[in-house]
Design a protein around this motif. Structure first.
Motif, PDB file in Angstrom:
ATOM      1  N   GLY A 125     -13.197  -2.122 -26.414  1.00 30.79           N
ATOM      2  CA  GLY A 125     -13.981  -0.891 -26.359  1.00 30.79           C
ATOM      3  C   GLY A 125     -13.188   0.223 -27.033  1.00 30.79           C
ATOM      4  N   ASN A 126     -13.514   1.465 -26.672  1.00 30.64           N
ATOM      5  CA  ASN A 126     -12.834   2.628 -27.264  1.00 30.64           C
ATOM      6  C   ASN A 126     -11.314   2.507 -27.183  1.00 30.64           C
ATOM      7  N   ILE A 127     -10.826   2.141 -26.009  1.00 31.84           N
ATOM      8  CA  ILE A 127      -9.371   2.114 -25.785  1.00 31.84           C
ATOM      9  C   ILE A 127      -8.751   0.845 -26.357  1.00 31.84           C
TER      10      ILE A 127
ATOM     11  N   TYR B 286     -10.071 -10.643 -28.461  1.00 34.84           N
ATOM     12  CA  TYR B 286     -11.283 -11.196 -27.819  1.00 34.84           C
ATOM     13  C   TYR B 286     -12.141 -10.044 -27.301  1.00 34.84           C
ATOM     14  N   ASN B 287     -13.439 -10.162 -27.524  1.00 34.68           N
ATOM     15  CA  ASN B 287     -14.385  -9.207 -26.957  1.00 34.68           C
ATOM     16  C   ASN B 287     -15.683  -9.942 -26.648  1.00 34.68           C
ATOM     17  N   ARG B 288     -16.363  -9.527 -25.561  1.00 40.95           N
ATOM     18  CA  ARG B 288     -17.631 -10.183 -25.212  1.00 40.95           C
ATOM     19  C   ARG B 288     -18.559 -10.211 -26.422  1.00 40.95           C
ATOM     20  N   THR B 289     -18.714  -9.039 -27.049  1.00 42.14           N
ATOM     21  CA  THR B 289     -19.519  -8.975 -28.274  1.00 42.14           C
ATOM     22  C   THR B 289     -18.586  -9.279 -29.449  1.00 42.14           C
ATOM     23  N   THR B 290     -18.660 -10.509 -29.925  1.00 43.90           N
ATOM     24  CA  THR B 290     -17.670 -10.972 -30.909  1.00 43.90           C
ATOM     25  C   THR B 290     -17.692 -10.147 -32.186  1.00 43.90           C
ATOM     26  N   SER B 291     -18.877  -9.608 -32.547  1.00 41.29           N
ATOM     27  CA  SER B 291     -18.949  -8.860 -33.806  1.00 41.29           C
ATOM     28  C   SER B 291     -17.986  -7.664 -33.806  1.00 41.29           C
ATOM     29  N   ARG B 292     -17.752  -7.102 -32.612  1.00 38.07           N
ATOM     30  CA  ARG B 292     -16.800  -5.982 -32.536  1.00 38.07           C
ATOM     31  C   ARG B 292     -15.379  -6.450 -32.852  1.00 38.07           C
ATOM     32  N   ALA B 293     -15.031  -7.631 -32.354  1.00 37.99           N
ATOM     33  CA  ALA B 293     -13.696  -8.195 -32.639  1.00 37.99           C
ATOM     34  C   ALA B 293     -13.575  -8.508 -34.123  1.00 37.99           C
TER      35      ALA B 293
ATOM     36  N   LEU C 173     -18.624   7.851 -13.703  1.00 35.87           N
ATOM     37  CA  LEU C 173     -19.105   7.724 -12.321  1.00 35.87           C
ATOM     38  C   LEU C 173     -18.267   6.716 -11.539  1.00 35.87           C
ATOM     39  N   LYS C 174     -17.891   5.639 -12.229  1.00 34.56           N
ATOM     40  CA  LYS C 174     -17.015   4.634 -11.586  1.00 34.56           C
ATOM     41  C   LYS C 174     -15.710   5.284 -11.129  1.00 34.56           C
ATOM     42  N   ASP C 175     -15.077   6.052 -12.036  1.00 35.76           N
ATOM     43  CA  ASP C 175     -13.814   6.724 -11.684  1.00 35.76           C
ATOM     44  C   ASP C 175     -14.027   7.675 -10.500  1.00 35.76           C
TER      45      ASP C 175
END
Ligand SMILES: NC(=O)c1ccc[n+]([C@@H]2O[C@H](COP(=O)([O-])OP(=O)(O)OC[C@H]3O[C@@H](n4cnc5c(N)ncnc54)[C@H](OP(=O)(O)O)[C@@H]3O)[C@@H](O)[C@H]2O)c1
Length: 308
Positions: free
Chosen positions: A11-13, A34-41, A250-252
């Motif tokens: 992701g961003n980080i 590795y990333n769930r959405t492989t296209s990002r990797a 919101l999670k934080d």
């Protein structure tokens, strides 16, 4: 030979840290992505250079030959799922470095399951917006077995970060708690700026003049100056991808309020932050940005959410 590195969660980080690990980490083997959405990797590997980064299509493949595995996924649930999958194979002797912002209890749980598999877990939350991550300016807070932290340090200061708050030999959950305390400062600061800029506009002073004041008083490059600029320039609702997704904000906030409740700490300010983050989510959906709190305060004050 330098340790072989892998990064899970781009992701961003994660993207920014991966780029800096390759550029400044003195690696002598490709960083495995590795990333769930492989296209990002794939896109990141293309940017970094195919000779310096390699894409894995599964978590198992990414972890298999790595000595140090960085992880940075969005939520506690996804983090737990990621580790459950990563720990299915033989991970003895490996070091896992978790950079996500998670509840201390999640951190404790992960440290335990990783140790049971003969590996080591370092909780290493990071402070800094994506632009700081990109510039290698994060503040990193490693906590966990001191020997493992020593092996990690060459990849922190001067590579992904500008400084370390060293919590070696303390439970990773303490670093997770510090990260939440730190984020409470940031969230309350954003709330404060949002309210002040709105007051300036409503009283006819002008939000631009109040922004000028914040920049003059605290510095344009300070977090106060940067958030004020994001707000007055409309960079709290204009992006396609948020800099801190509203669900993560919101999670934080929920984690901070849960820590406060469990420890008997009253945080009225954080309750207000939660109220405004929920208003951002309602207005902008999951594409909303944490800085959208400005829009929420504006709306409650009879102005339009968007300032243009
Ligand atoms: N952004 C900041 O300013 C900042 C600063 C410091 C720390 N953090 C913390 O760092 C962590 C990551 O933040 P970020 O801003 O990099 O997040 P982000 O850009 O929203 O990326 C989230 C990452 O988690 C993955 N992910 C989400 N849901 C998933 C699922 N169900 N299964 C598998 N993977 C999933 C995403 O994969 P896909 O690409 O496939 O969606 C992506 O790699 C969070 O814990 C956040 O609180 C953020």
């Amino acid at each position: 030979m330098a340790p072989r590195l892998a990064y899970l969660g781009l992701g961003n980080i994660g993207r920014a840290m991966s780029k800096n690990l390759v550029e400044k980490g003195n690696l002598d083997s490709p960083l495995v992505l590795y990333n769930r959405t492989t296209s990002r990797a794939e896109a990141l590997a293309e940017t970094i250079g195919r000779d310096r980064a390699k894409v894995a299509s599964t978590i198992a493949e990414a972890v298999k030959d790595a000595d140090i595995i960085f992880t940075c996924v969005g939520t506690d649930e996804v983090d737990k799922e990621t580790y459950a999958t990563a720990l299915e194979g033989d991970v003895k002797g490996k070091i896992f470095v978790d950079c996500a912002t998670i509840h201390p209890s999640t951190s404790d749980e992960l440290a335990k399951v990783v140790a049971e598999k003969g590996a080591e877990y370092i909780g290493c939350p990071v402070f800094g917006a994506p632009a700081m991550a990109d510039a290698g300016q994060l503040v990193c807070v490693p906590a966990g077995p001191a020997g493992a932290v020593t092996k990690l340090k060459p990849y922190l200061k001067g590579v992904v970060g500008r400084e370390i708050i060293d919590m070696s030999d303390r439970e990773p959950s303490k670093a997770a708690a510090l990260k939440l305390v730190g984020n409470s400062f940031v969230l309350l600061m954003v709330e404060m700026i949002a309210e002040g800029l709105t007051l300036a506009e409503k009283t006819g002073v002008g939000s631009d003049v109040a922004q000028n004041f914040l920049e003059t008083m605290f510095g344009a490059a300070s977090p106060m100056g940067a958030y004020a600029k994001r707000m007055t320039s409309g960079d709290y609702y204009k992006r396609d991808e948020p800099l801190l997704a509203i669900d993560l904000g919101l999670k934080d906030t929920n984690h901070i309020l849960s820590l406060a409740k469990d420890s008997g700490t009253r945080m009225i300010g954080m309750e207000t932050v939660k109220h405004h983050l929920e208003a951002v989510k309602e207005h902008a959906g999951s594409k909303g940005d944490m800085a959208g709190m400005y829009g929420a305060v504006r709306k409650e004050s009879g102005l339009k959410y968007e300032n243009e």
